[in-house]
Structure formats: structure tokens, C-alpha cells
Design a protein around this motif. Structure first.
Motif, PDB file in Angstrom:
ATOM      1  N   GLN A  45       7.296  -1.119  -7.054  1.00 21.60           N
ATOM      2  CA  GLN A  45       8.667  -1.368  -6.599  1.00 21.60           C
ATOM      3  C   GLN A  45       8.657  -1.847  -5.148  1.00 21.60           C
ATOM      4  O   GLN A  45       9.175  -1.187  -4.249  1.00 21.60           O
ATOM      5  N   PRO A  46       8.045  -3.030  -4.933  1.00 21.98           N
ATOM      6  CA  PRO A  46       7.923  -3.496  -3.548  1.00 21.98           C
ATOM      7  C   PRO A  46       9.276  -3.740  -2.878  1.00 21.98           C
ATOM      8  O   PRO A  46       9.350  -3.789  -1.656  1.00 21.98           O
ATOM      9  N   GLN A  47      10.347  -3.854  -3.680  1.00 17.52           N
ATOM     10  CA  GLN A  47      11.671  -4.035  -3.057  1.00 17.52           C
ATOM     11  C   GLN A  47      12.089  -2.827  -2.235  1.00 17.52           C
ATOM     12  O   GLN A  47      13.013  -2.903  -1.428  1.00 17.52           O
ATOM     13  N   TYR A  48      11.414  -1.676  -2.441  1.00 15.38           N
ATOM     14  CA  TYR A  48      11.719  -0.482  -1.646  1.00 15.38           C
ATOM     15  C   TYR A  48      10.606  -0.175  -0.640  1.00 15.38           C
ATOM     16  O   TYR A  48      10.523   0.943  -0.128  1.00 15.38           O
ATOM     17  N   CYS A  49       9.727  -1.143  -0.349  1.00 19.48           N
ATOM     18  CA  CYS A  49       8.610  -0.922   0.583  1.00 19.48           C
ATOM     19  C   CYS A  49       9.073  -0.236   1.867  1.00 19.48           C
ATOM     20  O   CYS A  49      10.084  -0.593   2.456  1.00 19.48           O
ATOM     21  N   PHE A  50       8.295   0.782   2.294  1.00 16.79           N
ATOM     22  CA  PHE A  50       8.630   1.556   3.498  1.00 16.79           C
ATOM     23  C   PHE A  50       8.055   0.930   4.766  1.00 16.79           C
ATOM     24  O   PHE A  50       8.323   1.427   5.857  1.00 16.79           O
ATOM     25  N   ALA A  51       7.195  -0.072   4.644  1.00 20.49           N
ATOM     26  CA  ALA A  51       6.439  -0.545   5.817  1.00 20.49           C
ATOM     27  C   ALA A  51       6.361  -2.071   5.839  1.00 20.49           C
ATOM     28  O   ALA A  51       5.277  -2.635   5.929  1.00 20.49           O
ATOM     29  N   THR A  52       7.515  -2.734   5.749  1.00 22.11           N
ATOM     30  CA  THR A  52       7.492  -4.204   5.737  1.00 22.11           C
ATOM     31  C   THR A  52       7.098  -4.733   7.117  1.00 22.11           C
ATOM     32  O   THR A  52       7.314  -4.080   8.141  1.00 22.11           O
ATOM     33  N   HIS A  53       6.483  -5.914   7.104  1.00 22.97           N
ATOM     34  CA  HIS A  53       5.935  -6.484   8.338  1.00 22.97           C
ATOM     35  C   HIS A  53       6.855  -7.543   8.950  1.00 22.97           C
ATOM     36  O   HIS A  53       7.465  -8.327   8.231  1.00 22.97           O
ATOM     37  N   ASN A  54       6.923  -7.550  10.275  1.00 25.32           N
ATOM     38  CA  ASN A  54       7.527  -8.638  11.047  1.00 25.32           C
ATOM     39  C   ASN A  54       6.525  -9.030  12.133  1.00 25.32           C
ATOM     40  O   ASN A  54       5.524  -8.349  12.306  1.00 25.32           O
ATOM     41  N   GLN A  76       0.791  -1.236   0.000  1.00 28.38           N
ATOM     42  CA  GLN A  76       0.000   0.000   0.000  1.00 28.38           C
ATOM     43  C   GLN A  76       0.818   1.278   0.000  1.00 28.38           C
ATOM     44  O   GLN A  76       0.298   2.335  -0.334  1.00 28.38           O
ATOM     45  N   CYS A  77       2.093   1.213   0.363  1.00 30.90           N
ATOM     46  CA  CYS A  77       2.880   2.448   0.465  1.00 30.90           C
ATOM     47  C   CYS A  77       3.233   2.963  -0.935  1.00 30.90           C
ATOM     48  O   CYS A  77       2.908   2.347  -1.944  1.00 30.90           O
ATOM     49  N   ARG A  78       3.921   4.103  -0.989  1.00 31.11           N
ATOM     50  CA  ARG A  78       4.243   4.732  -2.260  1.00 31.11           C
ATOM     51  C   ARG A  78       5.079   3.799  -3.142  1.00 31.11           C
ATOM     52  O   ARG A  78       4.833   3.687  -4.334  1.00 31.11           O
ATOM     53  N   ALA A  79       6.081   3.121  -2.534  1.00 32.24           N
ATOM     54  CA  ALA A  79       6.940   2.234  -3.326  1.00 32.24           C
ATOM     55  C   ALA A  79       6.130   1.041  -3.857  1.00 32.24           C
ATOM     56  O   ALA A  79       6.229   0.681  -5.041  1.00 32.24           O
ATOM     57  N   CYS A  80       5.311   0.432  -2.995  1.00 29.64           N
ATOM     58  CA  CYS A  80       4.487  -0.708  -3.424  1.00 29.64           C
ATOM     59  C   CYS A  80       3.520  -0.275  -4.529  1.00 29.64           C
ATOM     60  O   CYS A  80       3.341  -0.968  -5.524  1.00 29.64           O
ATOM     61  N   ALA A  81       2.932   0.937  -4.363  1.00 31.00           N
ATOM     62  CA  ALA A  81       1.920   1.410  -5.320  1.00 31.00           C
ATOM     63  C   ALA A  81       2.515   1.627  -6.700  1.00 31.00           C
ATOM     64  O   ALA A  81       1.831   1.498  -7.707  1.00 31.00           O
ATOM     65  N   LYS A  82       3.808   1.973  -6.752  1.00 35.14           N
ATOM     66  CA  LYS A  82       4.380   2.163  -8.081  1.00 35.14           C
ATOM     67  C   LYS A  82       5.137   0.937  -8.576  1.00 35.14           C
ATOM     68  O   LYS A  82       5.965   1.026  -9.493  1.00 35.14           O
TER      69      LYS A  82
END
Ligand SMILES: [Zn+2]
Ligand SMILES: [Zn+2]
Length: 269
Positions: free
Chosen positions: A111-120, A103-109
Motif C-alpha cells: 500500500q505505497p499510497q500510505y507510505c510513511f517516509a516519502t522522499h523530497n 521499505q516502510c510498513r505500508a510499502c511492505a504490505k
């Protein structure tokens, strides 16, 4: 192993922990909670030994000791949180260190490899005395069981070799990603990869997948250069004997390679 007698929702298992900067890695009993919302508890089948674990031990990544080491693994899901619907006990999985948010800006465009909010996992695993552990790369899988975000589990076929496929969880992903995503290698380009260990060899494979036509493997060790040539490199340079800069220029019409990937991480490179 078995549940702790006094707390049925917590599992006592053996794991490899480093308690302070530079201290030896030791096998300890740790406590792993049952999964809460969004989490999965897994039984670890295999765990690779990655240089990043050594960096944790030496203090190169952070000071959040004690660290629970290990992050390149294949596992079997043993339990999932109440809201987890796309994973079930018995599923065989690779653990990945970036469960992207989508859902973040990187995922939306795209480029999930730059996701700002990865989950643990949100719950903490602890030492037997309750001290919270920091799992390496949000995984911590030098352990009989570990607790991760459900999204960190990528399902795989039952019949693949767990020790081989587990490498997709770190080294192969790092190398292929360096070539395809970060280096943006394109068809017909020349690529030089310095260092032909696990990550470098994967970068060579990534360059090959991207369509590079000149792929130059550079290493001090002639055996590694030979291995790289069997896995996609078109040329090999043993940099103990040959100046790699001159040799790469010679192989690329005097221009130098379009993309150079350093898989060694030493300033001399
Ligand atoms: Zn790693
Ligand atoms: Zn994201």
C-alpha cells in the motif's frame, strides 16, 4: 536560464511565490541548486493550476512561508545527482508528490499510497536573498526549474501532450485513487460522485475502471454533468434542480450508493 555568476552550482530562475498568508502570488527570481545525492533538477514544461495551490496561499495547509507554488507538472530532466542511475538528462517525466520509500510498513504490505517516509529533495531552493522556500507538495513547479527527489520523476513517452499527461501528477491520481484505493469500489457496485471537476471526473473514471455498474455524477452545473456522462458516468443529477439524496436513492433501489465520493470538500456536501 543561466547560472548565477558568483555560484556556478546555483541556477537563477523565475518562479511564482507567495511570501505570507493571503499575500498575492508574485513572480520572483529564485535560486535552485544543482542536484545532490538522490536528487534531480528538471526544466518544467507545464504546470496545472490546482485548488491546493490556493490553499497554500490562503494558509490552509501550513505556515511555512514563503511557499513556491505549483505541483502538477510535466518536465524534462536537466541534471541528476551522482548516485542516480535510473534517470538521465533529457528524460521526459511527470512530477509526483509521493516518492515512496519501498521499505516502510505500508510499502511492505503493498500500500505505497500510505507510505510513511516519502522522499523530497534535501537541498533547499531559496529566494534571491537566501530565504529558504517551501515547495508546494514537495515539488514547487510554477518555476522554470525545480529540484526534486529523483524518485519524484516518473518517466513518460516523448510524444504525449505534456499539458494533458501532467494532470496525472495530481488531479487524475487523486480521483482514481479515491475510487480504487480509498473507496475500494468493486465490480457491480454503485458509486455517486459529488462534484464533477477534474478530481470528480477522475473518480468517475476510477469507478468505471474498478467495474462499478451504476455511476452517478452529481454537480450544480449541467454542463459538467453532461461531460461526466461522456467520461464514464451512467447517470447524472443536476443538484441545483433535483434533491441529490432522493435521486441517488431512486437510482439504487432505495438503498443509496455503495460508495459516495465527495470531490467538492464543502461541509454542505
Ligand atoms: Zn493538486
Ligand atoms: Zn514507504
Amino acid at each position: 536560464m543561466t547560472s548565477a555568476a558568483h555560484r556556478p552550482d546555483v541556477h537563477e530562475v523565475k518562479a511564482v511565490v507567495v511570501r505570507s498568508k493571503g499575500a498575492p502570488a508574485t513572480v520572483e527570481t529564485i535560486l535552485v541548486p544543482d542536484p545532490g545525492p538522490g536528487e534531480a533538477l528538471v526544466d518544467v514544461l507545464t504546470c496545472g493550476v490546482c485548488h491546493t495551490d490556493l490553499h497554500y496561499k490562503q494558509g490552509g495547509i501550513g505556515e511555512d512561508y514563503p511557499y513556491l507554488l505549483g505541483h502538477e507538472s510535466t518536465a524534462v530532466v536537466s541534471a541528476v545527482g551522482p548516485d542516480v542511475t535510473d534517470l538521465k538528462p533529457g528524460d521526459r517525466v511527470i512530477l509526483n508528490w509521493r516518492a515512496v520509500c519501498g521499505q516502510c510498513r505500508a510499502c511492505a504490505k503493498g500500500q505505497p499510497q500510505y507510505c510513511f517516509a516519502t522522499h523530497n529533495a534535501t537541498q533547499k531552493m531559496t529566494l534571491a536573498d537566501g530565504t529558504p522556500l517551501s515547495p508546494a507538495l514537495g515539488i514547487g513547479s510554477f518555476a522554470e526549474k525545480t529540484l526534486v527527489a529523483a524518485g519524484q520523476c516518473t518517466r513518460i513517452d516523448e510524444d504525449v501532450d505534456p499539458a494533458a499527461v501532467g494532470l496525472l501528477g495530481c488531479g487524475i491520481m487523486a480521483g482514481i485513487g479515491a475510487a480504487i484505493n480509498t473507496g475500494e469500489v468493486k465490480r457491480g457496485e454503485s458509486v455517486a460522485v459529488i462534484g464533477c471537476g477534474g478530481v470528480g471526473i477522475a473518480a468517475i473514471a476510477g469507478a468505471r475502471l474498478a467495474g462499478a455498474t451504476t455511476i452517478i455524477a452529481v454537480d450544480l452545473d449541467p454542463a459538467k454533468v453532461e461531460l461526466a456522462k461522456g467520461l464514464g458516468a451512467t447517470h447524472g443529477i443536476v443538484s441545483r434542480d433535483t434533491d441529490p439524496v432522493e435521486a441517488i436513492r431512486d437510482l439504487t433501489g432505495g438503498h443509496g450508493a455503495d460508495v459516495v465520493i465527495d470531490a467538492v470538500g464543502r461541509p454542505e456536501t
